[in-house]
Design a protein around this motif. Structure first.
Motif, short mmCIF file in Angstrom:
data_model
loop_
_atom_site.label_atom_id
_atom_site.label_comp_id
_atom_site.label_asym_id
_atom_site.label_seq_id
_atom_site.Cartn_x
_atom_site.Cartn_y
_atom_site.Cartn_z
N ALA A 277 0.86 -1.19 0.00
CA ALA A 277 0.00 0.00 0.00
C ALA A 277 0.89 1.24 0.00
N VAL A 278 0.67 2.12 -0.98
CA VAL A 278 1.46 3.36 -1.07
C VAL A 278 0.49 4.52 -0.93
N GLU A 279 0.62 5.30 0.13
CA GLU A 279 -0.37 6.35 0.42
C GLU A 279 0.22 7.40 1.34
N GLU A 280 -0.36 8.61 1.28
CA GLU A 280 0.00 9.70 2.18
C GLU A 280 -1.18 9.98 3.08
N THR A 281 -1.06 10.12 4.33
CA THR A 281 0.06 10.08 5.22
C THR A 281 -0.04 8.82 6.10
N ASP A 282 -1.27 8.50 6.52
CA ASP A 282 -1.48 7.37 7.44
C ASP A 282 -1.74 6.08 6.67
N PRO A 283 -1.67 4.94 7.35
CA PRO A 283 -1.96 3.66 6.69
C PRO A 283 -3.47 3.41 6.59
N PHE A 284 -4.17 4.33 5.95
CA PHE A 284 -5.64 4.24 5.88
C PHE A 284 -6.08 3.05 5.03
N ILE A 285 -5.49 2.92 3.85
CA ILE A 285 -5.80 1.79 2.97
C ILE A 285 -5.22 0.52 3.58
N ALA A 295 -2.01 -10.30 3.53
CA ALA A 295 -0.64 -9.87 3.82
C ALA A 295 -0.33 -8.64 2.97
N VAL A 296 0.05 -7.56 3.63
CA VAL A 296 0.35 -6.32 2.91
C VAL A 296 1.46 -5.59 3.66
N THR A 297 2.34 -4.93 2.91
CA THR A 297 3.31 -4.04 3.55
C THR A 297 2.95 -2.61 3.16
N GLY A 298 3.55 -1.67 3.85
CA GLY A 298 3.25 -0.27 3.57
C GLY A 298 4.04 0.61 4.52
N LYS A 299 3.39 0.99 5.59
CA LYS A 299 4.04 1.95 6.48
C LYS A 299 5.16 1.33 7.33
#
Ligand SMILES: Cc1ncc(C[n+]2csc(CCOP(=O)(O)OP(=O)(O)O)c2C)c(N)n1
Length: 572
Positions: A277-285, A295-299
């Motif tokens: 997940a690529v997003e600004e700013t918080d890990p909302f998605i 399984a997902v990576t992101g923040k």
């Protein structure tokens, strides 16, 4: 085809106009200000600067309830101010479409925090749309009005600074008129008394369920197939960055992040080996993906603060070090008050006095920095007076430092009035200084109730700050001229000695609004003793040269504050 290069803000204005919006209200705030400034240039839509964001949203809700398409725009922290009607609006719903634009500011280009307002949509149960460029900003604004009317709900359009202020090509359309639907009296819908609101909450959950199904099938949530080794799920400008860094990857681009398209995400995840997940700013998605047990990576790899960029995305996700960014090595240039800024005279008058100063938000917040150092706090708009009041109650009479608040005129109208009434009512000893420069300086000179002009430039009532302060219950109201810093300092000292609350209106128009007639000042090097008193004004035109004060003639506004404070009469 009619195409134009538009900023995201201009594109939202265009989208609102094309969608037949008839009422728009906002309070200025970077990076959202240009939406209303641009929309005011179109025919057929009433636009106003409201005194604050809560008022703006209530105005738009009143108009939407009355049957016309309406919009309220604000910066992210503005939605904190407008949160009360925002939550109620979800229960009440629309009639004419109701769109709320929140312009978030990752990277704090011009804000006090980096809050991610997608959460507001989730908390208030309101759909959230996130454009990735100006074309989408225009298109999603139109879609937001349609969704609002179809689902009887306000829609939150979330942009960020890069979307608001970057320009991309936009295809222009014609205005589609939406005849007013008329005002229909529906008390059980528009009056959220507990008995009615209970039913409206149940109804709202039903509307959200229908929106959940909509989110699964809208073309604005789209999978872009690519390499199945890497699947990226993203929204907003983060999509552009991730696309640039991983051109071959599979993408799930979400134009609508709330309600979350659960089945679409599951299907996408099933087709890729790794999900990021690529997003600004918080890990909302990201958190919503995790909640599905995927399984997902992101923040854990990307920063949770400041802006993303292609460089940050590449460094975080590939660990290869990209070339340094061009700005590296440039010296920092801290912000300074403009030459001739009346706030400088006020801060000079406050320096080295036995005071605790509650500060506020505006150009005058620079008074917190050297050489002024004339402020102890900056919290949110309007908090200067209330902070000083709290300090006053905590410290009591034994602490001899006088409790002072400094607030700008636009900020006073925005949210200072209630605080002032509170100090009067609760018997506080606060001295409130209204830095009245006759404009909303910080965001680029917008009108406000004290300027005597509306957003469209029409003459209107000019609310008198001094009379208003008296009406708030403060009997002692004095006016000072910050272009006379010595006299202002003397007057403030006297006030600090006297017991009881007071309001000081420090009145001078912003130096960028009036062309000062006086020629640049200069220093008589014979008389100058290099005491540096003039430098305490923090004026960018003042410097030291060969051991004596020096005025840069091309910068000097001719205001004369330095001549006023020079103890040797060396400046003329
Ligand atoms: C809730 C909220 N809305 C808007 C802003 C953006 N903003 C910051 S200060 C300010 C007004 C500044 O005007 P004024 O108080 O007159 O002070 P000046 O800049 O003219 O000195 C605005 C609109 C904000 N920071 N917070």
């Amino acid at each position: 085809m009619n195409r134009k290069l538009l900023s995201g803000d201009e594109a939202i204005a265009r989208g609102a106009w094309e969608a037949g919006c008839r009422v728009a209200a906002a309070y200025p705030g970077t990076p959202s200000t240009e939406i209303l400034e641009s929309l005011a240039g179109y025919d057929g839509v009433y636009c106003e600067w409201s005194v604050n964001e809560k008022v703006a949203l209530e105005v738009a809700l009143g108009a939407a309830t009355s049957g016309v398409r309406s919009l309220a725009a604000m910066k992210h922290v503005g939605l904190n101010v407008a949160a009360d009607p925002f939550f109620s609006a979800a229960y009440i719903g629309s009639n004419g479409g109701l769109v709320v634009v929140t312009a978030d500011d990752p990277g704090l280009h011009s804000s006090q925090n980096e809050q991610d307002n997608r959460w507001y949509g989730m908390a208030a149960k309101v759909p959230v749309l996130c454009p990735s460029d100006s074309q989408e900003a225009k298109d999603l604004t139109g879609l937001a009005f349609d969704i609002s009317e179809e689902f009887d709900i306000p829609v939150l359009l979330r942009i960020t600074t890069r979307i608001a202020h970057s320009s991309t090509v936009v295809e222009l359309g014609e205005r589609a008129e939406h005849p007013p639907r008329g005002y229909v009296k529906r008390p059980t819908k528009t009056i959220i008394l507990p008995a009615f609101a209970r039913a409206r909450h149940v109804d709202l959950e039903g509307r959200v369920d229908r929106l959940r199904a909509y989110a699964e099938k809208t073309p604005w949530n789209r999978a872009e197939p690519g390499d199945s080794n890497l699947g990226i799920i993203c929204d907003g400008v983060a999509y552009q960055y991730a696309r640039e860094v991983f051109p071959g990857a599979s993408f799930l681009k979400l134009g609508m992040v709330h309600p979350f398209p659960v089945e679409l995400v599951r299907r996408f995840a099933a087709g890729v080996s790794e999900l990021v997940a690529v997003e600004e700013t918080d890990p909302f998605i990201e958190l919503q993906v995790r909640a599905l047990g995927l399984a997902v990576t992101g923040k854990d790899r990307l920063p949770r603060w400041h802006e993303l960029s292609p460089r940050v995305v590449r460094r975080s996700l590939t660990e290869s070090e990209p070339p340094p960014e061009p700005e590296q090595g440039l010296p920092n240039r801290p912000p300074a008050l403009c030459p001739g800024c009346p706030h400088a005279g006020l801060f000079y008058a406050l320096q080295r006095q036995p005071v605790i100063v509650g500060g506020d938000i505006g150009c005058y917040t620079l008074g917190a920095l050297p050489p002024h150092e004339a402020m102890d706090s900056c919290i949110d708009m309007g908090a200067s007076i209330t902070f000083a009041h709290g300090a006053d109650k905590a410290l009591g009479k034994d602490d001899k430092r006088r409790r002072v608040a400094i607030i700008g005129d636009s900020t006073f109208f925005h949210s200072g009035i209630t605080g002032l009434v509170n100090t009067a009512y609760n018997k506080s000893d606060v001295i409130t200084i209204i830095a009245d420069n006759r404009t909303t300086g910080m965001t680029g000179h917008q009108q406000h109730p004290g300027t005597g002009r509306t957003l469209s430039g029409e003459p209107t009532v000019e609310v008198d700050t001094a009379r208003l302060a008296r009406a708030c219950g403060i009997e002692k109201v004095v006016e000072v001229d910050p272009y006379r810093p010595t006299e202002t300092r003397k007057r403030l000292r006297e006030l600090f000695e006297e017991p009881g609350p007071a309001v000081v209106v420090s009145k001078r128009p912003c130096a960028l609004l009036v062309r000062l007639q006086d020629p640049p000042k200069s220093v008589d090097r014979e008389k100058c003793v290099a005491c540096k008193t003039c430098l305490r004004l923090g004026c960018p035109a003042l410097t030291m040269k060969d051991g004596k004060s020096h005025i840069v003639a091309t910068l000097c506004a001719g205001c004369g504050m330095c001549a006023d404070v020079c103890p040797k009469g060396a400046i003329s």
